[in-house]
Design a protein around this motif. Structure first.
Motif, short mmCIF file in Angstrom:
data_model
loop_
_atom_site.label_atom_id
_atom_site.label_comp_id
_atom_site.label_asym_id
_atom_site.label_seq_id
_atom_site.Cartn_x
_atom_site.Cartn_y
_atom_site.Cartn_z
N ARG A 346 0.83 -1.21 0.00
CA ARG A 346 0.00 0.00 0.00
C ARG A 346 0.86 1.25 0.00
NH1 ARG A 346 -3.79 3.00 -1.96
NH2 ARG A 346 -4.55 4.59 -0.50
N ILE A 347 1.96 1.23 0.74
CA ILE A 347 2.89 2.37 0.73
C ILE A 347 3.42 2.60 -0.69
CG2 ILE A 347 5.21 3.09 1.47
CD1 ILE A 347 4.51 1.77 4.22
N GLU A 348 3.75 1.53 -1.40
CA GLU A 348 4.21 1.66 -2.79
C GLU A 348 3.14 2.33 -3.65
OE1 GLU A 348 5.38 -1.08 -6.69
OE2 GLU A 348 5.23 -2.03 -4.73
N GLU A 349 1.91 1.89 -3.50
CA GLU A 349 0.81 2.43 -4.30
C GLU A 349 0.66 3.94 -4.06
OE1 GLU A 349 -4.01 1.56 -4.84
OE2 GLU A 349 -2.82 0.35 -3.46
N VAL A 350 0.68 4.34 -2.79
CA VAL A 350 0.53 5.76 -2.46
C VAL A 350 1.72 6.56 -2.97
CG1 VAL A 350 0.44 7.42 -0.56
CG2 VAL A 350 -0.95 5.32 -0.46
N MET A 351 2.93 6.08 -2.66
CA MET A 351 4.12 6.85 -2.99
C MET A 351 4.35 6.97 -4.48
SD MET A 351 6.99 6.30 -0.09
CE MET A 351 7.57 7.95 -0.45
N LYS A 352 4.23 5.87 -5.19
CA LYS A 352 4.48 5.94 -6.64
C LYS A 352 3.44 6.80 -7.33
CE LYS A 352 7.36 1.98 -7.80
NZ LYS A 352 7.45 0.68 -8.53
N GLY A 353 2.19 6.73 -6.86
CA GLY A 353 1.15 7.57 -7.45
C GLY A 353 1.44 9.04 -7.25
N ARG A 354 1.78 9.41 -6.02
CA ARG A 354 2.06 10.82 -5.73
C ARG A 354 3.32 11.30 -6.44
NH1 ARG A 354 0.30 13.37 -1.07
NH2 ARG A 354 1.36 15.13 -2.05
N LEU A 355 4.37 10.49 -6.46
CA LEU A 355 5.61 10.90 -7.11
C LEU A 355 5.43 11.06 -8.62
CD1 LEU A 355 8.03 8.62 -5.06
CD2 LEU A 355 7.94 11.13 -4.95
N ALA A 356 4.61 10.18 -9.22
CA ALA A 356 4.34 10.31 -10.65
C ALA A 356 3.57 11.60 -10.94
CB ALA A 356 3.55 9.10 -11.15
N GLU A 357 2.66 11.97 -10.05
CA GLU A 357 1.94 13.24 -10.20
C GLU A 357 2.91 14.42 -10.15
OE1 GLU A 357 -1.17 13.89 -7.34
OE2 GLU A 357 -2.11 11.95 -7.78
N MET A 358 3.83 14.36 -9.18
CA MET A 358 4.82 15.45 -9.09
C MET A 358 5.63 15.55 -10.38
SD MET A 358 6.42 14.98 -5.26
CE MET A 358 5.39 14.26 -3.98
N GLN A 359 6.05 14.40 -10.87
CA GLN A 359 6.86 14.37 -12.08
C GLN A 359 6.13 15.02 -13.25
OE1 GLN A 359 7.59 10.43 -13.71
NE2 GLN A 359 9.71 10.95 -14.19
N SER A 360 4.83 14.82 -13.32
CA SER A 360 4.06 15.31 -14.48
C SER A 360 3.62 16.76 -14.33
CB SER A 360 2.83 14.43 -14.72
OG SER A 360 1.95 14.50 -13.61
N LYS A 361 3.42 17.23 -13.09
CA LYS A 361 2.81 18.56 -12.94
C LYS A 361 3.76 19.66 -12.47
CE LYS A 361 0.83 18.38 -8.24
NZ LYS A 361 -0.39 18.26 -7.46
N LEU A 362 4.86 19.28 -11.85
CA LEU A 362 5.79 20.31 -11.37
C LEU A 362 6.53 20.95 -12.54
CD1 LEU A 362 7.32 18.51 -8.27
CD2 LEU A 362 6.00 20.63 -8.20
N ASP A 363 6.80 22.25 -12.42
CA ASP A 363 7.55 22.94 -13.47
C ASP A 363 8.92 22.33 -13.68
OD1 ASP A 363 5.46 24.67 -13.87
OD2 ASP A 363 6.28 26.26 -12.61
N ASN A 364 9.53 21.86 -12.58
CA ASN A 364 10.85 21.23 -12.68
C ASN A 364 10.77 19.72 -12.54
OD1 ASN A 364 10.11 21.23 -9.99
ND2 ASN A 364 12.11 21.88 -9.20
N GLY A 365 9.59 19.16 -12.83
CA GLY A 365 9.38 17.72 -12.64
C GLY A 365 10.25 16.84 -13.52
#
Length: 446
Positions: A346-365
């Motif tokens: 479950r930790i993997e599911e939460v973390m990978k989901g959030r990190l992928a969001e950061m990668q796609s939406k952050l200006d410096n992602g």
């Protein structure tokens, strides 16, 4: 045992004044070679929180480097270790043995991969376990060569420094190192020249070719690999690599050793990371998560291999200390009762989901080159924008920004450019998401 509130709280600068005072005392008497990620002095810890001497509460995404998977003050660990502490602290198993050591070995025989007859020997540290695995493999095969892999880490003793790939800070100035150690390529998918999809087959072929040509398979006692490479950057060898190497070892009478010191005991969402591709190692080394924070390690393996060493050839004064064994039985009890494999997934599911969001939406992602790992052993590899060039400065800056806001994160990687996340498996999901919020905000400040 007082419960620690499971909430982040920053009441002073980090480090605070009491930690600064303690740091000054430390500098007077502790050797400079002993470093610390963050000079914040701990007063108590538990669940997903570390509370410092200034009253700050940090969200723990390090687990003491994958040690306190069940938390830093797990009830069953404290209960069992305290009871043992009251009975006796030490007799030395090699002098007068005790049941706890035997019980831990029974648990290891049950939990480690494979249904063959197994035996174990207990030690104090991960490096000690790896070193003894080499001893056992050598006496069993009557060979001397040991094969390890690029980006691998196996410890800080003389032999395990030789086995470790990275020079700084582990090896610089400490040689000469033990002989008969040979290093071959690993399937590092993100950096494989022809692409991750080819890494498993090509890297295993290269490694086997080098072993045959440069060493001779008939001279190799052991092949040692971390099923997920830890200090080297949380590298998951590309699919197919581990099975090919394990089969090569089997075909050539080589002892295949899975170094599960960082990846074992539910850390990757399975009891042991090598289970992911059905690998059944001849020997498996464990430590870190085994005993809830008490120093204990083990070599577990095929009974006929483990019995190769003569009586008295394995051991050590403190190996399998009774209090540490009690802690291990408490940790394993906790892992079973709380289904920490499920929690890791479950930790993997939460973390990978959030990190992928950061990668796609952050200006410096785009500086997040790769998101990888399994279970609660997750990492991001940071690169210079628009390239795959390692970016260790970004990793250092992100870690510093997180620390200032009360989130403890660690870096790693051969190039120093990997931010790794090792939360306790018992961390609350609200805390985990709060830590990820802080990480996301930190990206905006670098």
């Amino acid at each position: 045992m007082t419960e620690i509130p499971q909430e982040r709280r920053v009441v002073t600068a980090i480090p605070g004044p009491k930690s600064v005072e303690l740091q000054a005392r430390r500098l007077e008497t502790v050797a400079a070679g002993v470093g610390s990620t963050l000079p914040v002095f701990t007063a108590r810890a538990g669940g997903g929180i570390i509370e410092d001497v200034d009253g700050n509460r940090l969200i723990d995404l390090g687990s003491g480097i994958a040690v306190t998977s069940v938390g830093a003050s797990a009830e069953a660990v404290v209960r069992r270790a305290s009871a043992q502490l009251a009975d006796f602290t030490h007799t030395c198993f090699m002098v007068t043995p005790y049941e706890g050591y035997v019980e831990v070995c029974e648990q290891l025989a049950e939990l480690t991969p494979g249904d063959h007859a197994k035996k174990s020997a207990l030690f104090n540290s991960g490096a000690e376990a790896v070193e003894n695995a080499v001893k056992i493999a050598r006496v069993h095969t009557k060979r001397t060569a040991v094969v390890v892999f690029d980006h691998g880490y196996h410890g800080r003793t003389n032999l395990t420094m030789a086995l470790t790939a990275k020079n700084m800070p582990y090896k610089q100035g400490f040689g000469p190192f033990a002989p008969e150690v040979y290093r071959v390529p690993v399937a590092y998918g993100y950096r494989w020249p022809t692409g991750a999809e080819n890494a498993g087959a090509e890297a295993s072929a290269q490694a086997i070719d080098q072993i045959n040509k440069q060493i001779g398979a008939e001279n190799v006692a052991a092949i040692i690999i971390e099923p997920v490479l830890g200090e080297g950057g949380f590298i998951e060898p590309a699919k197919g690599f581990l099975p090919a190497i394990a089969q090569f070892a089997k075909d050539n009478g080589i002892v295949f050793v899975a170094d599960e010191i960082q990846s074992g005991f539910c850390r990757t969402g399975q009891w042991f990371a090598c289970e992911d591709e059905g690998i059944v190692p001849d020997l498996i080394t464990t430590a870190k998560g085994i005993a809830g924070g008490l120093p204990l390690s083990a070599v577990t393996g095929r009974a006929e291999i483990m019995d190769s060493a003569h009586s008295g050839g394995l051991g050590g004064t403190y190996g399998g200390n009774p209090v540490a064994c009690a802690g291990a039985l408490g940790a394993i009890e906790t892992m079973r009762e709380l289904d920490l494999n499920g929690k890791a997934r479950r930790i993997e599911e939460v973390m990978k989901g959030r990190l992928a969001e950061m990668q796609s939406k952050l200006d410096n992602g785009d500086i997040i080159g790769d998101i990888r790992g399994r279970g609660a052993m997750i990492a991001i590899e940071l690169v210079k924008s628009g390239t795959k060039d390692p970016n260790p400065q970004a990793a250092a800056d992100l870690a510093k920004a997180c620390h200032a806001e009360g989130v403890l994160v660690l870096t790693c990687g051969t190039y120093g450019n990997v931010l790794r996340f090792l939360p306790p498996l018992v961390i609350g999901e609200d805390l985990l998401n709060e830590a990820l919020d802080v990480i996301e905000q930190a990206f905006g400040r670098i």
